[in-house]
Design an enzyme around this catalytic site. Structure first.
Site, short mmCIF file in Angstrom:
data_model
loop_
_atom_site.label_atom_id
_atom_site.label_comp_id
_atom_site.label_asym_id
_atom_site.label_seq_id
_atom_site.Cartn_x
_atom_site.Cartn_y
_atom_site.Cartn_z
N GLU A 130 -3.88 7.28 -4.05
CA GLU A 130 -3.79 6.07 -3.24
C GLU A 130 -3.55 4.87 -4.16
O GLU A 130 -4.34 4.62 -5.07
CB GLU A 130 -5.08 5.85 -2.46
CG GLU A 130 -5.02 4.66 -1.52
CD GLU A 130 -6.36 4.38 -0.86
OE1 GLU A 130 -7.36 4.16 -1.57
OE2 GLU A 130 -6.40 4.38 0.39
N TYR A 148 0.86 -1.19 0.00
CA TYR A 148 0.00 0.00 0.00
C TYR A 148 0.89 1.24 0.00
O TYR A 148 1.86 1.32 0.76
CB TYR A 148 -0.88 0.01 1.26
CG TYR A 148 -1.76 1.24 1.38
CD1 TYR A 148 -3.09 1.21 0.95
CD2 TYR A 148 -1.27 2.43 1.93
CE1 TYR A 148 -3.90 2.33 1.06
CE2 TYR A 148 -2.07 3.55 2.03
CZ TYR A 148 -3.38 3.50 1.60
OH TYR A 148 -4.18 4.61 1.70
#
Ligand code: ADP
Ligand code: MG
Length: 401
Positions: free
Chosen positions: A207, A119
């Site tokens: 993101e 991530y």
């Protein structure tokens, strides 16, 4: 403003971010054409909605055993089958809520063999007033769950905007992800490209979840969520074309035409206020008195009759609104002008719910006189507490209007 995954990837690719090849598709035929342009032998058919969690999402029209909104295909025929099954259906994910969103676009992209998922995000950290890089080894999962269950697996690194991104930020990210050697170098490069894109587009967030290591030892962005700061919209006319109005709330779109800041909420008291701070205070006091605001609405500094009328219409088009509280401070705009606007707008929209009005500021007495002599059942209030008590009482025990 948010954009679709495929748009985000096309944008990021221009900044040098590594993404798999892919094409958007609005129909089954386009999906097949897209698949034919990709080498295979693995394709991924991805629902394009402005929400994450698509992989684990469920199509409401399909049975509980049907696959979700991100599907692997091993042939062009399989791409066609998935596209036919997904297009036009409603996909519900943790982020859309139970109502779900209709899938009108697909993204057909190269499937990659994933070794591990990470991530990586860049966003504006409001506490430090700086861009923040968020990195975690727990990619492919809902980051809120990771934050809840194992917060130690999330690293946040802030960047001083005066000096910008430095090589040590790249090393810190690589270390946070447990990468070394060539992969650490790749991570630094990906981060630098993402940071350039973040600044260059005035993004509020980028993101990447997941950032994947492939079986060929390459870092690849497999999912990207990009949002832009609306206040910088005027600097990026080219980004406007990426807007998908079908993904936005119709009332919020209507409000933006009149330069009104409107956000729908769950309660039943419609609020019309000038100034964001006053709007927040009004909502707080409604709650303090035991009521629930139906919306946040800032009509801005110049509360003209046109704006007030548009605001009334937007508030009243929400079926859950059972009463309206107008709380306006007449500073630049005088209270008598505002009162005239409120009266005219209330007449024009044929107001059918109780209306409490609190005015304060320049020419307040004339304003109150106009409201009182209008013949409309407007309930005047003297101060904010008084106004909130009155509208909460009206909505709890509504009198026939
Ligand atoms: P969402 O976050 O909305 O569920 P993602 O794009 O992150 O959607 O996809 C979910 C999962 O599907 C990813 O975590 C990844 O494991 C897999 N996936 C997504 N894109 C690809 C791809 N191009 N090749 C292989 N697997 C993929
Ligand atoms: Mg994802």
């Amino acid at each position: 403003m948010n954009i679709h995954e495929y748009q985000a990837k096309e944008l990021l690719a221009k900044y040098g971010v590594p993404v798999p090849a892919g094409y958007p598709a609005m129909s089954v035929d386009e999906a097949v054409e897209a698949a034919q342009q990709l080498p295979g032998p693995l394709w991924v058919v991805k629902a394009q909605i402005h929400a994450g969690g698509r992989g684990k999402g469920k199509f409401k029209e399909l049975g509980p055993d049907a696959k979700g909104g991100v599907r692997l295909a091993h042939s062009v025929d399989e791409v066609r089958e998935h596209a036919a099954e997904m297009l036009g259906k409603t996909l519900a994910t943790v982020q859309t809520g139970p109502a779900g969103k209709q899938v009108q676009r697909l993204y057909i992209t190269d499937g990659v063999d994933i070794e591990k998922e990470y991530y990586l995000a860049i966003l504006v950290d409001r506490e430090t007033g700086r861009p923040a890089i968020v990195a975690s080894t727990e990619g492919g999962m809902n980051i809120e769950d990771v934050a809840h269950e194992s917060p130690e697996k999330i690293r946040t690194i802030t960047v001083d905007p005066a000096t910008g991104l430095m090589p040590h930020h790249g090393r810190a990210v690589a270390a946070a992800l447990g990468l070394s050697g060539d992969l650490a170098k790749q991570a630094s490069k990906v981060l630098a490209s993402l940071y350039k894109a973040f600044l260059g587009t005035d993004a509020s967030q980028i993101e990447i979840n997941p950032l994947a290591v492939t079986d060929k030892g390459q870092l690849m962005v497999l999912d990207a969520k990009v949002g832009f700061d609306n206040n910088a919209e005027f600097r990026h006319p080219d980004l406007e074309q990426l807007r998908d109005l079908t993904e936005e709330d119709p009332m919020e779109i209507e409000a933006s035409k009149y330069d009104l800041a409107y956000i729908k909420l769950d309660g039943n008291i419609g609020c019309m206020v000038n100034g964001a701070g006053l709007a927040m205070a009004t909502m707080d006091i409604i709650k303090l008195e035991g009521g629930e605001p139906a919306n946040f609405l800032d009509v801005g500094g110049g509360a003209t009759k046109e704006k007030v009328t548009a605001a009334f219409k937007i508030i009243l088009s929400d079926p859950s609104v059972q009463g309206i509280l107008v709380n306006i401070f007449g500073g630049i705009m005088r209270c008598d002008i505002i009162a005239e606007g409120v009266v005219a707008a209330a007449r024009e929209v044929n107001l059918h719910v109780p209306l409490v009005v609190r005015l304060e500021g320049t020419n307040v007495q004339q304003g109150k006189d106009i409201l009182a002599s209008s013949g409309l059942p407007i309930i005047p209030a003297n101060d904010l507490g008084d106004a909130a008590r009155k509208i909460v009482a009206e909505v709890k025990a509504p009198v026939a209007a």
